[in-house]
Design a protein around this motif. Structure first.
Motif, PDB file in Angstrom:
ATOM      1  N   ALA A 105       0.839  -1.208   0.000  1.00 43.86           N
ATOM      2  CA  ALA A 105       0.000   0.000   0.000  1.00 43.86           C
ATOM      3  C   ALA A 105       0.872   1.256   0.000  1.00 43.86           C
ATOM      4  N   ARG A 106       1.943   1.223   0.792  1.00 45.97           N
ATOM      5  CA  ARG A 106       2.857   2.371   0.864  1.00 45.97           C
ATOM      6  C   ARG A 106       3.517   2.593  -0.501  1.00 45.97           C
ATOM      7  N   ALA A 107       3.959   1.503  -1.118  1.00 44.62           N
ATOM      8  CA  ALA A 107       4.604   1.622  -2.434  1.00 44.62           C
ATOM      9  C   ALA A 107       3.633   2.197  -3.458  1.00 44.62           C
ATOM     10  N   ILE A 108       2.405   1.706  -3.447  1.00 41.54           N
ATOM     11  CA  ILE A 108       1.415   2.168  -4.432  1.00 41.54           C
ATOM     12  C   ILE A 108       1.126   3.653  -4.234  1.00 41.54           C
ATOM     13  N   LYS A 109       1.046   4.077  -2.969  1.00 41.32           N
ATOM     14  CA  LYS A 109       0.785   5.496  -2.683  1.00 41.32           C
ATOM     15  C   LYS A 109       1.904   6.359  -3.285  1.00 41.32           C
ATOM     16  N   GLU A 110       3.133   5.921  -3.084  1.00 38.42           N
ATOM     17  CA  GLU A 110       4.260   6.714  -3.605  1.00 38.42           C
ATOM     18  C   GLU A 110       4.342   6.651  -5.125  1.00 38.42           C
ATOM     19  N   MET A 111       3.998   5.507  -5.686  1.00 41.59           N
ATOM     20  CA  MET A 111       4.025   5.394  -7.150  1.00 41.59           C
ATOM     21  C   MET A 111       2.947   6.280  -7.784  1.00 41.59           C
ATOM     22  N   ARG A 112       1.782   6.355  -7.128  1.00 41.88           N
ATOM     23  CA  ARG A 112       0.737   7.273  -7.629  1.00 41.88           C
ATOM     24  C   ARG A 112       1.259   8.694  -7.710  1.00 41.88           C
ATOM     25  N   GLU A 113       1.922   9.116  -6.638  1.00 40.17           N
ATOM     26  CA  GLU A 113       2.474  10.480  -6.587  1.00 40.17           C
ATOM     27  C   GLU A 113       3.485  10.676  -7.726  1.00 40.17           C
ATOM     28  N   GLN A 114       4.367   9.680  -7.874  1.00 35.95           N
ATOM     29  CA  GLN A 114       5.455   9.773  -8.857  1.00 35.95           C
ATOM     30  C   GLN A 114       4.938   9.736 -10.302  1.00 35.95           C
ATOM     31  N   GLN A 124      -1.550  -2.140 -12.460  1.00 39.54           N
ATOM     32  CA  GLN A 124      -0.229  -2.104 -13.097  1.00 39.54           C
ATOM     33  C   GLN A 124       0.892  -1.952 -12.061  1.00 39.54           C
ATOM     34  N   TYR A 125       0.640  -1.151 -11.000  1.00 35.22           N
ATOM     35  CA  TYR A 125       1.641  -1.068  -9.926  1.00 35.22           C
ATOM     36  C   TYR A 125       1.845  -2.451  -9.300  1.00 35.22           C
ATOM     37  N   ARG A 126       0.731  -3.154  -9.082  1.00 32.92           N
ATOM     38  CA  ARG A 126       0.826  -4.484  -8.474  1.00 32.92           C
ATOM     39  C   ARG A 126       1.574  -5.457  -9.385  1.00 32.92           C
ATOM     40  N   THR A 127       1.368  -5.297 -10.680  1.00 41.29           N
ATOM     41  CA  THR A 127       2.087  -6.134 -11.646  1.00 41.29           C
ATOM     42  C   THR A 127       3.591  -5.882 -11.545  1.00 41.29           C
ATOM     43  N   ILE A 128       3.965  -4.604 -11.473  1.00 40.28           N
ATOM     44  CA  ILE A 128       5.390  -4.249 -11.351  1.00 40.28           C
ATOM     45  C   ILE A 128       5.984  -4.855 -10.079  1.00 40.28           C
ATOM     46  N   ILE A 129       5.248  -4.699  -8.973  1.00 35.81           N
ATOM     47  CA  ILE A 129       5.745  -5.198  -7.680  1.00 35.81           C
ATOM     48  C   ILE A 129       5.891  -6.724  -7.718  1.00 35.81           C
ATOM     49  N   ASP A 130       4.922  -7.391  -8.310  1.00 43.94           N
ATOM     50  CA  ASP A 130       4.978  -8.854  -8.360  1.00 43.94           C
ATOM     51  C   ASP A 130       6.160  -9.352  -9.209  1.00 43.94           C
ATOM     52  N   ILE A 131       6.359  -8.710 -10.346  1.00 47.03           N
ATOM     53  CA  ILE A 131       7.498  -9.127 -11.192  1.00 47.03           C
ATOM     54  C   ILE A 131       8.807  -8.862 -10.451  1.00 47.03           C
TER      55      ILE A 131
END
Ligand SMILES: [Zn+2]
Length: 596
Positions: free
Chosen positions: A348-357, A421-428
């Motif tokens: 969740a933290r990663a997704i929040k920061e990726m949204r911002e970025q 798509q963020y989740r896809t990146i994290i999973d890979i």
């Protein structure tokens, strides 16, 4: 044994330098003891055979070509004679004889290309023919870029002597150095670690490195302060090493990043090479195009700072999937990042920061621009975008709905969110990561940068394993793409200027004296190609295709590509940098892995 063309030997003062143009100052030929004609190198050596006792017979004679000598001067008809690894005469050589005469009628004869931005590193041990480079006209490379190099430069260079086709120089990498002293972690170096890091750089320089490289978007280098980099590069600069940088930012903060690279050069009294100079199209629109970034560099030059640029001629970049993750997640190294991302809170933290970025700062709507080049964990994803992979995953999760075959725009058939798509990146990432190709640039900026006289051509490629993965096509087609599409078809720059950007200019920036020009006394690195047909074949979809149009490639006087076929000869070897102590080190027996 070295191949006799080390940089150190050639950095002596030379009277020739004082009477010829700026470009030739740095290219003043070495003064070898074994070849008397080279010591008589004079200003008239260009067009006349060397006057002192011309040999009855040369090793190789290239006849009746359009000689493009690497200086940028217009072509002229002539012959090029090679003996004992050196060019010994350029001009009209009458009835001279040679063991091998190559008729170059209708073809161009040019110096072998010098690719100052590669990631060949120890892959040369496994793939020593480096066919992707040779078949694109490259005879000399600089590796160890973007902060990642071999750690033991002396063992590396010794190992390559006559064990590869290419002449190879290496930088010592900042990230490689940091990893050795503190691992992939954030945080300033302690005084003890700094002392250790300096010693690594010092040893690399005396072992023969040509300079110091940084990759400031990669861990752990991205956490280094400018001051820390200055302190480390002062060591390399003290030996005459260049500062080659993959800058801290190539997006919205690019001007700041250029300023940082320039500051590091100024405060270390060192010349600077800004690597793979480029500009994404959205940022170009915001800041006024490549004129703005090039203007920054030109202003520094006008103020007396020696700075150089290189470029690959494509509208897509390529790097690791890891660079898509937020810095804060990576701050304590890869193992820790994986630990964080294996909890729901961490994701969740990663997704929040990726949204911002991506959504807030860059206005991205999807990851159709981000294509997987290769992934060990997911080989079937090669050639597909993150958007497409997310769609495939969603479709199969929905019970095998129709899978999409190609997607650079979101499709109504299988709508996925940015979060998917963020989740896809994290999973890979968690399952081993991937090498990526990012389609973020426009032709306009690629062309504006190419036209600038400070920009040399460089591939940013490693040694390609033919057929493996879907890597960026620049590894196969960089030079031929400039000579075919940009020179012949679009007439963006002249053929002679393109050759200069591939030869004497990079030789000058990296002080590879005695290479990069067709001149008597210079190393016999020569390419023969057909300017009417030369072209790249590698594409983003089908990258494993060699360039066409090169008939002969000669390295140190030995033919490695003949009539379009590899001969198997390996006349390449180390190019030692300016701080080399003259001692050839014990050669490497194991193959180190490197990464930026
Ligand atoms: Zn890079």
């Amino acid at each position: 044994m070295t191949n006799g063309f080390d940089v150190a030997r050639a950095t002596r003062p030379c009277w020739y330098a004082s009477i010829v143009s700026f470009l030739l100052v740095a290219s003043c030929a070495p003064q070898p003891t074994a070849r008397p004609q080279a010591t008589s190198l004079a200003a008239d050596a260009l067009l006349t055979p060397v006057p002192t006792a011309p040999p009855a017979k040369y090793d190789i004679l290239l006849r009746n070509g359009k000689v493009i000598d690497g200086s940028g001067n217009p072509w002229f008809y002539g012959d090029v004679a090679i003996l004992d690894g050196r060019i010994v005469a350029v001009g009209s050589l009458g009835n001279a004889k040679a063991d091998r005469v190559i008729d170059a009628t209708g073809l161009a004869i040019a110096p072998g290309f010098i690719d100052v931005h590669t990631h060949a590193d120890a892959d040369l041990y496994r793939i020593p023919l480096a066919e992707n480079f040779i078949r694109d006209g490259v005879t000399t490379i600089v590796t160890g870029n973007c902060g990642g190099s071999v750690l033991d430069v002396g063992a590396y260079l010794a190992r390559l002597d006559h064990r590869t086709t290419l002449n190879v120089a290496t930088l010592i990498g900042h990230n490689t150095t940091l990893r050795e002293v503190k691992g992939d972690k954030a945080g300033e170096l302690t005084p003890e670690q700094m002392a250790e890091a300096k010693e690594i750089v010092r040893k690399a320089m005396t072992d023969g490195a040509i300079g110091f490289s940084t990759g400031l978007i990669y861990i752990p280098g991205q956490w280094s302060s400018t001051e820390e980099i200055i302190e480390l590069h002062k060591i390399a600069a003290g030996y005459g090493g260049i500062y080659a940088s993959h800058m801290r930012n190539e997006g919205g903060e690019i001007l700041k990043a250029i300023d940082e690279a320039l500051r590091i050069g100024r405060e270390t009294n060192s010349r600077v090479e800004i690597s793979h100079f480029k500009l994404p199209s959205d940022i170009a629109q915001r800041i006024g195009g490549a004129d703005t970034t090039l203007g920054r560099v030109i202003a520094a030059r006008n103020a007396g700072q020696e700075v150089w640029l290189d470029q690959y001629p494509y509208t897509a970049s390529s790097t690791s999937l890891t660079t898509l993750l937020p810095d804060s997640i990576l701050a304590d190294g890869g193992d820790n990042a994986k630990k964080i991302l294996s909890t729901p809170e961490g994701v969740a933290r990663a997704i929040k920061e990726m949204r911002e970025q991506y959504e807030v700062k860059r206005g991205r709507k999807h990851f159709g621009y981000a294509v997987i080049a290769g992934s060990r964990a997911f080989p079937t994803y090669a050639g597909k975008s993150i958007l497409e992979v997310a769609q495939i995953r969603k479709a199969s999760a929905n019970g095998g709905a129709e899978l999409l075959t190609s997607a650079t725009q979101p499709s109504s058939a299988t709508d996925v969110t940015m979060e998917d798509q963020y989740r896809t990146i994290i999973d890979i990432y968690l399952k081993g990561g991937a090498q990526m190709v990012f389609h973020t640039m426009a032709e306009q900026e690629v062309m504006d940068i190419m036209k600038n006289p400070l920009v040399s051509i460089a591939s940013d490629s490693g040694v390609r394993q033919f057929g493996s993965g879907v890597p960026h096509p620049r590894g196969y087609g960089t030079n031929a793409r400039v000579l075919g599409p940009y020179v012949r078809e679009q007439k963006l720059i002249t053929l002679e200027d393109a050759i200069r950007k591939m030869t004497s200019m990079p030789a000058t920036a990296f002080r590879m004296n005695g290479r990069g020009l067709l001149r008597a006394g210079y190393a016999a690195d020569v390419v023969v190609f057909d300017p009417k047909t030369v072209t790249d074949k590698a594409t983003f979809d089908k990258p494993h295709q060699y360039s066409e149009g090169f008939t002969q490639v000669i390295v140190n006087g030995d033919i490695v590509l003949d009539g379009g076929k590899m001969t198997g000869d390996m006349p390449g070897g180390p190019i030692y940098g300016p701080g080399w102590d003259g001692v050839v080190k014990k050669r490497a027996t194991t193959e180190p892995t490197t990464r930026p």
